[in-house]
Design an enzyme around this catalytic site. Structure first.
Site, short mmCIF file in Angstrom:
data_model
loop_
_atom_site.label_atom_id
_atom_site.label_comp_id
_atom_site.label_asym_id
_atom_site.label_seq_id
_atom_site.Cartn_x
_atom_site.Cartn_y
_atom_site.Cartn_z
N SER A 87 5.44 78.03 57.29
CA SER A 87 6.36 76.91 57.07
C SER A 87 6.80 76.32 58.41
CB SER A 87 7.54 77.38 56.22
OG SER A 87 8.36 76.29 55.83
N LEU A 88 8.09 76.39 58.75
CA LEU A 88 8.57 75.93 60.05
C LEU A 88 7.73 76.49 61.19
CD1 LEU A 88 10.73 74.97 62.19
CD2 LEU A 88 11.85 77.16 61.76
N ARG A 112 12.77 67.40 61.43
CA ARG A 112 12.41 68.07 60.18
C ARG A 112 13.64 68.71 59.54
NH1 ARG A 112 10.66 73.30 58.34
NH2 ARG A 112 8.73 73.28 57.13
N HIS A 197 9.29 72.95 49.97
CA HIS A 197 7.87 72.97 49.58
C HIS A 197 7.68 72.64 48.09
CE1 HIS A 197 6.84 74.29 53.55
NE2 HIS A 197 7.75 75.25 53.46
N GLN A 246 2.87 69.21 54.37
CA GLN A 246 3.40 70.57 54.22
C GLN A 246 4.75 70.63 53.51
OE1 GLN A 246 5.85 72.60 56.82
NE2 GLN A 246 4.31 74.06 57.51
#
Length: 297
Positions: A87-88, A112, A197, A246
């Site tokens: 993820s991040l 983000r 997500h 993503q």
């Protein structure tokens, strides 16, 4: 072949990075630079803040990124054959591999985090970890619940027997009950600010896309395995497109690690706070019948 992997949100802890700041001139310079870029002293929160302060998305994501990337700058040698991030952590991986500069990587992480926080307020939701069921069973229940017109998806494929679902709060809670009835060992709602997500992050995806369009991406020094398709990438335009997708797509971490092992990874080194990825990789390797070295940077 050694793969370096980078954790995501949730790996943070108070005191993270203080040893790097105190022990390395390069770390001190980069942390001080980060304070200037962000416009607030994130080091105060990282080194001596409260758990609650550190859990704020606008703090958590840059903090994990900084700990991870600065740690690579303090290693005697950083020469990965491949990199990946959860993820991040994908932004940490891209920065560590030279696809992004430190400054641009940090600015994208900050953008983000802010975009995701706003999306959480616009489209409330939550997530839950489902333990002890096959992915296919969890996916089937997600489809069943989503068929009623609500948002619910399989979000994080962490390792065999551990899949995180994401969506509208009522849908997540409904699915948790159905999955426990189907035999899940645990269906645990997570203390997160929103439905990461999932399609509920669409406003954040649009904001991040604009920020990425303003940012220069270079070819990385090694293949970067990305969450959306679990495949290796070196072409900047492909990397950018996958990074944009993503936020509303599943994190296919299980498949990513499987692909790295098939491509020759024999050692995995977690670079950043915590040990969560090491545990996940160990379970994936066991399920694959593979013997790999797993450790921390």
């Amino acid at each position: 072949m050694k793969a370096f992997v980078f954790p995501g949100q949730g790996a943070q802890f108070v005191g993270m990075g203080k040893d790097l700041y105190d022990g390395h001139d390069v770390a001190r310079r980069l942390f001080d630079q980060a304070n200037d870029i962000l416009g607030f002293r994130i080091t105060d929160t990282m080194f001596a803040g409260s758990d609650e302060d550190l859990k704020q998305t606008r703090v958590t994501q840059p903090a994990v990124f900084l700990h991870s990337v600065i740690k690579t700058k303090c290693l005697d040698e950083f020469a990965p054959a491949m990199v990946a991030g959860h993820s991040l952590g994908e932004l940490s991986a891209l920065t560590a591999a030279g696809c992004l500069t430190f400054e641009d990587g940090l600015r994208l992480v900050a953008a983000r985090a802010q975009a995701m926080q706003k999306a959480c307020e616009q489209n409330p939701g939550t997530m839950a970890a489902i333990i002890g069921l096959a992915d296919e069973q969890v996916e089937a229940v997600c489809r069943e619940v989503a068929a009623t017109g609500t948002v619910l998806v399989a979000a994080n494929y962490n390792c065999p027997g551990q899949l995180v679902i994401s969506g509208e709060r009522a849908a997540v809670l409904d699915a948790c009950e159905k999955l426990k009835a189907a035999g899940a060992k645990r269906a645990l709602p997570l203390p997160v600010g929103g439905a990461f997500h999932s399609p509920l992050m669409e406003p954040a995806r649009q904001e991040l896309e604009a920020a990425i369009a303003r940012t220069t991406f270079a070819a990385p020094q090694c293949p970067v395995y990305q969450n959306v398709d679990a495949r290796p990438h070196t072409a900047p335009e492909e990397i950018k497109a996958n990074l944009i997708s993503q936020l509303t797509s599943s994190v296919r971490w299980t498949q990513e690690v499987q692909c790295m092992m098939r491509d020759g990874a024999t050692a995995f080194c977690e670079c950043g706070p915590g040990k969560a990825l090491q545990g996940m990789i160990a379970k994936i390797a066991r399920a694959e019948g593979a013997t790999v070295e797993i450790g921390a940077a």
